[in-house]
Design a protein around this motif. Structure first.
Motif, mmCIF file in Angstrom:
data_model
loop_
_atom_site.group_PDB
_atom_site.id
_atom_site.type_symbol
_atom_site.label_atom_id
_atom_site.label_comp_id
_atom_site.label_asym_id
_atom_site.label_seq_id
_atom_site.Cartn_x
_atom_site.Cartn_y
_atom_site.Cartn_z
ATOM 1 N N GLY A 125 -38.798 -67.709 -51.956
ATOM 2 C CA GLY A 125 -40.018 -68.556 -51.640
ATOM 3 C C GLY A 125 -40.512 -68.948 -53.114
ATOM 4 N N HIS A 126 -41.663 -69.803 -53.021
ATOM 5 C CA HIS A 126 -42.226 -70.128 -54.177
ATOM 6 C C HIS A 126 -43.899 -70.089 -54.083
ATOM 7 C CE1 HIS A 126 -38.675 -71.407 -56.529
ATOM 8 N NE2 HIS A 126 -38.184 -72.018 -55.558
ATOM 9 N N PHE A 127 -44.456 -69.711 -54.922
ATOM 10 C CA PHE A 127 -45.854 -69.681 -54.933
ATOM 11 C C PHE A 127 -46.508 -70.866 -54.547
ATOM 12 C CE2 PHE A 127 -50.325 -70.160 -56.775
ATOM 13 C CZ PHE A 127 -51.120 -69.321 -56.057
ATOM 14 N N GLY A 128 -46.021 -72.038 -54.983
ATOM 15 C CA GLY A 128 -46.442 -73.333 -54.747
ATOM 16 C C GLY A 128 -46.442 -73.778 -53.363
ATOM 17 N N TRP A 129 -45.487 -73.222 -52.667
ATOM 18 C CA TRP A 129 -45.526 -73.388 -51.239
ATOM 19 C C TRP A 129 -46.685 -73.106 -50.330
ATOM 20 C CZ3 TRP A 129 -39.817 -71.428 -49.850
ATOM 21 C CH2 TRP A 129 -38.958 -72.132 -50.470
ATOM 22 N N LEU A 130 -47.449 -71.983 -50.884
ATOM 23 C CA LEU A 130 -48.486 -71.527 -50.186
ATOM 24 C C LEU A 130 -49.836 -72.277 -50.633
ATOM 25 C CD1 LEU A 130 -48.009 -67.769 -50.179
ATOM 26 C CD2 LEU A 130 -47.874 -69.497 -48.425
ATOM 27 N N VAL A 131 -49.817 -73.184 -51.575
ATOM 28 C CA VAL A 131 -50.753 -73.821 -52.246
ATOM 29 C C VAL A 131 -50.914 -75.197 -51.436
ATOM 30 C CG1 VAL A 131 -51.979 -74.853 -54.175
ATOM 31 C CG2 VAL A 131 -50.660 -72.863 -54.397
ATOM 32 N N GLN A 132 -51.921 -75.444 -50.415
ATOM 33 C CA GLN A 132 -52.089 -76.593 -49.423
ATOM 34 C C GLN A 132 -53.542 -76.779 -49.506
ATOM 35 O OE1 GLN A 132 -49.812 -78.610 -48.295
ATOM 36 N NE2 GLN A 132 -47.950 -77.498 -48.815
ATOM 37 N N PRO A 133 -54.084 -77.819 -50.295
ATOM 38 C CA PRO A 133 -55.507 -78.110 -50.168
ATOM 39 C C PRO A 133 -55.908 -78.430 -48.941
ATOM 40 C CG PRO A 133 -54.257 -79.081 -52.210
ATOM 41 C CD PRO A 133 -53.319 -78.607 -51.255
ATOM 42 N N ALA A 134 -55.124 -79.213 -48.210
ATOM 43 C CA ALA A 134 -55.634 -79.487 -47.123
ATOM 44 C C ALA A 134 -55.862 -78.376 -45.894
ATOM 45 C CB ALA A 134 -54.872 -80.571 -46.361
ATOM 46 N N ALA A 135 -54.675 -77.522 -45.855
ATOM 47 C CA ALA A 135 -54.977 -76.361 -45.180
ATOM 48 C C ALA A 135 -56.455 -75.386 -45.632
ATOM 49 C CB ALA A 135 -53.702 -75.478 -45.110
ATOM 50 N N LEU A 136 -56.345 -75.294 -46.895
ATOM 51 C CA LEU A 136 -57.566 -74.343 -47.478
ATOM 52 C C LEU A 136 -58.803 -75.057 -47.009
ATOM 53 C CD1 LEU A 136 -58.541 -72.316 -49.110
ATOM 54 C CD2 LEU A 136 -58.191 -73.704 -51.236
ATOM 55 N N ILE A 137 -58.920 -76.522 -47.091
ATOM 56 C CA ILE A 137 -60.311 -77.106 -46.604
ATOM 57 C C ILE A 137 -60.403 -76.967 -45.171
ATOM 58 C CG2 ILE A 137 -61.301 -79.388 -46.228
ATOM 59 C CD1 ILE A 137 -59.982 -80.246 -48.889
ATOM 60 N N ILE A 138 -59.397 -76.917 -44.270
ATOM 61 C CA ILE A 138 -59.731 -76.796 -42.853
ATOM 62 C C ILE A 138 -60.210 -75.438 -42.633
ATOM 63 C CG2 ILE A 138 -58.426 -76.564 -40.797
ATOM 64 C CD1 ILE A 138 -56.680 -78.910 -41.922
ATOM 65 N N VAL A 139 -59.491 -74.411 -43.252
ATOM 66 C CA VAL A 139 -59.748 -72.974 -42.802
ATOM 67 C C VAL A 139 -60.854 -72.460 -43.425
ATOM 68 C CG1 VAL A 139 -58.891 -70.608 -42.912
ATOM 69 C CG2 VAL A 139 -57.359 -72.478 -42.289
ATOM 70 N N GLY A 140 -61.024 -72.761 -44.612
ATOM 71 C CA GLY A 140 -62.158 -72.255 -45.450
ATOM 72 C C GLY A 140 -63.464 -72.978 -45.136
ATOM 73 N N GLY A 141 -63.457 -74.383 -44.973
ATOM 74 C CA GLY A 141 -64.771 -75.031 -44.773
ATOM 75 C C GLY A 141 -64.877 -74.676 -43.286
ATOM 76 N N ALA A 142 -64.294 -74.833 -42.485
ATOM 77 C CA ALA A 142 -64.583 -74.892 -41.109
ATOM 78 C C ALA A 142 -64.995 -73.085 -40.516
ATOM 79 C CB ALA A 142 -63.479 -75.025 -40.150
ATOM 80 N N THR A 143 -64.228 -72.293 -41.246
ATOM 81 C CA THR A 143 -64.620 -70.840 -41.256
ATOM 82 C C THR A 143 -66.150 -70.736 -41.626
ATOM 83 O OG1 THR A 143 -62.709 -69.939 -41.123
ATOM 84 C CG2 THR A 143 -64.552 -68.558 -41.671
ATOM 85 N N THR A 144 -66.589 -71.288 -42.956
ATOM 86 C CA THR A 144 -67.759 -71.127 -43.190
ATOM 87 C C THR A 144 -68.831 -71.791 -42.569
ATOM 88 O OG1 THR A 144 -67.025 -71.125 -45.657
ATOM 89 C CG2 THR A 144 -69.304 -71.750 -45.475
#
Length: 246
Positions: free
Chosen positions: A25-44
């Motif tokens: 695998g590649h590190f870039g595969w885990l970099v998904q801004p949309a997923a980060l916004i959903i999880v980080g923003g909604a959790t906060t």
């Protein structure tokens, strides 16, 4: 600096990235801004809704304890306690005023002030126990910010996965857009579960352990102050302290 916390977080994240790399695998595969916004923003947002902004900000500020916990110098504290009890025994309770003025810890200063003011030992203990209880409740509410984040993040990660799959279903006729939706779906779950179990919950548990240690220290000081106010001998106070060091 608590290097154990730094090493633990580095090891946890490094093991995941290394394991993914070994599987091709590649590190870039885990970099998904949309997923980060959903999880980080909604959790906060969910945690902020539950806790309120004051408690939320206090919990965020407490995270510094994880990497830089409050310094404890038992030898210096023992010297101070021995000095307080000895001076009070020889010169009287009013002689503790100079130690009160020099104290940097508000709880210590309050205890010494109550002794100097001549408060009865039982009343002094009651006042300090109320102070401890109030402080503990306030700090535990702040710690619940991290525990709540650890509870919400996995569920919100699943929500992000569902949103990603909805995007996939809406674009079945356009294969070129399927990959992004599938990536958001799976990476959202990774973010939610990973942040909860590698960051949020460990931080909450570490903060609880540090708070328990601080509460025990304040309870010990309460015993010391009550003993000094009651006129206990320095040797008796030292024996009482030995019970806390077991």
């Amino acid at each position: 600096m608590d290097w154990g916390s730094v090493a633990g977080l580095t090891l946890a994240l490094g093991a995941i990235l290394l394991g993914q790399g070994l599987d091709g695998g590649h590190f870039g595969w885990l970099v998904q801004p949309a997923a980060l916004i959903i999880v980080g923003g909604a959790t906060t947002g969910a945690v902020l809704l539950q806790s309120g902004h004051r408690c939320f900000l206090r919990g965020v500020r407490m995270v510094r304890w994880v990497f830089s916990p409050p310094v404890e110098n038992h030898r210096a504290q023992l010297r101070d306690i021995t000095a307080w009890s000895g001076v009070a025994r020889r010169e009287g309770l009013l002689s503790l005023e100079r130690y009160m003025l020099a104290a940097h810890d508000p709880f210590t200063a309050k205890g010494l002030r109550l002794i100097v003011d001549g408060v009865e030992p039982n009343l002094l203990r009651e006042i300090l126990e109320i102070d401890i209880s109030s402080y503990e409740n306030e700090q535990r509410l702040a710690i619940k910010v991290w525990e709540a984040a650890g509870g919400y993040a996995p569920t919100i990660g699943i929500l992000g996965a569902v949103l990603g799959l909805i995007q996939v279903m809406e674009n079945l006729s356009d294969p070129g857009r399927l990959g992004n939706g599938i990536a958001v779906a799976f990476v959202s779950t990774v973010y939610g579960v990973g942040l909860a179990n590698l960051v949020f919950l460990p931080i909450g548990n570490k903060l609880k352990a540090l708070l328990n240690r601080e509460i025990m220290m304040r309870e010990m000081l309460t015993d010391v102050f009550a003993g000094i106010a009651a006129g206990d001998k320095p040797r008796v106070i030292e024996e009482r302290l030995s019970s806390y060091r077991r």
